[in-house]
Design an enzyme around this catalytic site. Sequence first.
Site, PDB file in Angstrom:
ATOM      1  N   GLY A 213       0.807  -1.206   0.000  1.00 47.35           N
ATOM      2  CA  GLY A 213       0.000   0.000   0.000  1.00 47.35           C
ATOM      3  C   GLY A 213       0.845   1.263   0.000  1.00 47.35           C
ATOM      4  O   GLY A 213       1.907   1.321  -0.615  1.00 47.35           O
ATOM      5  N   SER A 214       0.380   2.253   0.734  1.00 46.92           N
ATOM      6  CA  SER A 214       0.997   3.579   0.655  1.00 46.92           C
ATOM      7  C   SER A 214       2.379   3.671   1.277  1.00 46.92           C
ATOM      8  O   SER A 214       3.064   4.683   1.092  1.00 46.92           O
ATOM      9  CB  SER A 214       0.072   4.615   1.308  1.00 46.92           C
ATOM     10  OG  SER A 214      -1.105   4.759   0.537  1.00 46.92           O
TER      11      SER A 214
END
Length: 485
Positions: A213-214
Site C-alpha cells: 500500500g501507501s
Amino acid sequence: MNKTIRRASVFALLLVFALLVRATWVQFYEGQALADDKDNRRNAIETYSAPLGNIIVGGRSVTGSTQTKTGDLKYKRTYTDGERYAAVTGYASQAYAPTQLEGIYTDLLNGTDNRLKSVMDTVTNQRAEPGNVVTTIDPDVQKAAIDSLGDKKGGAVAIDPKTGKILAVVSTPSYDPSSLTDANTAGAAWKKLTSDPEKPLTNRALRQPLPPGSTFKLVVAAAALEDGLYDSVDDKTDSPDPYTLPGTSTKLSNENPNAPCTDATIRTALQYSCNNVFAKMAVELGQDKVKAMAEKFGFNDDNLDVPVRAYTSVYPSDMYPSQTALTGIGQFDVTATPLQMAMVSAAIANDGKLVSPHMVSQITNSGGDVLEDYDDEADSKEIVSSSTAEQLQSAMQTVVNKGTGSNAQIAGATVGGKTGTAQHGENNSQVPYAWFTSYGKSDSSGKEVAVAVMVEQSNAARSEVSGNGLAAPVAKAMMEAALKG
C-alpha cells in the site's frame, strides 16, 4: 581338474569379486549418501544422543535440551518463551526437519560442524561439543512487538539502521515449538498446526509478501528526488485530483476527499497519503526508474538471507502505464514483507545507506570462542544520497507530527513514518492490510531503530482498518522499547 568344477570355481570367484566390488562401492561411494538419508534412524539417534547447543537472545538461552523418558532418542529440544521467539528460532524436532535458525545452524548446534572439532576429536572421529548461536534480537523489542500485536494476525520487524542488527522478528499468531520436538507427540501437533486456517507456522515477518500500500510511496518519492523529477519535497507537483489512470477512464481518488492533494508537494502528499500524486509520479518516472529504485532497497532480491532466506518482495515489469500508476501507491502486483519495508525506513534513517540486515551476531564453540562474527561482516551500500534521505526523513516526521501517522509519536524521540492501507481481494472486497513503517531516534541517547508492521487481519471493523489505527501503535511500542535507556 574336471572342466565342470573349474567353470564352477571361476564363476564362484567372479561372484566373490562382484560382492567385494559392491561392498567397496557402498562403503566408499554410497556410504555418505546412506548416512545422510533422511530415513536413516541412526542420524536422529546420533543427533539426540546428547544435549544440543543453544540459541542466545540478550545473553540468555531461549533453547535447551532435556532427557526423554522413553524411546531410543535420549534428548529432545526445549524452548523458553517458545511462542515469543518461534519466528526466530524455528524448531528442532525428532520427527520433522528443523526450520529457521535451528535448521540453518543444525551442524553447529549438534556438534558435527568441522570448525568445532579439536585435534583429538578429529583423531578419534568423535562428535564435538556443540556450539551456540548468538542472535541480535533485543528481548524487550521482541516482547513489545508480540504483546502489541496481541490477537491480531500480522508480522513486525525492527532493525538498528546503523548496524543492520535485526532487533525483533515477530509473526502472529505464533506457536510453541516445544509441541513439535517429541517424536511421540509431534504428529498430532503438526496436524493441528498445519490445518489451522490462521497458519501459525507461516513466518509473516520474513516469508509472506503482501501489497505494501501507501508505505511504498517512500520508494517512489526517493526515485523522484534522485532522478531530479523534483528537487525538493516542498516543490509543488502537477497532480490533478482525482487522477485519471492513463489509457483508461478510471479516476483514482483519495481516502480523504478533503485533503489538499491537488498539485500537492511530496511532503504534503506523504502527510495526507495522496494517491493521485504518487500514481502520476510513477507514470512520469516510468516503471524502469521506479523498479531500479525499488531494487536498490531490496525488492526482487531472490537471495536475501538474514540468515533465514526471506521471500522475495516484488516490483513487477512489463506493465501498461495504468498499472505502473497503481504500483506508485503500492498496489497492482507490488508485494513486500515487513522485513523489506523496515529496510526502506532503515536506509532513509541512516542517511541513505543500508547496512545488511542480520539477526545472528556470532556463532561460537562451547567455550564461547567466536567461530564467525557476522556483525563485522555486515556491509553497507548507498541507496539514496544523504540529501534525499534527509528530505525524506523530514517529510516522514511531518507524517507523524501532523499527518496520518500521529499514533507513532514518542515523547523524547524524533519519529518519522508512513502509513499504508493496502487493498485486499477483487475490488477491495476483503478487509484491507494495515501497514506502518517508521524510524525513531532518541533525543537523549542517540539510539536509533527502524520498524515495519503489517496487520493482515484483526477484530476491528472494516471502516476502522488503517495503518495509523492498527499498525502504528505496534510500531510505537517497538520503538519505545528499542530507544529506552
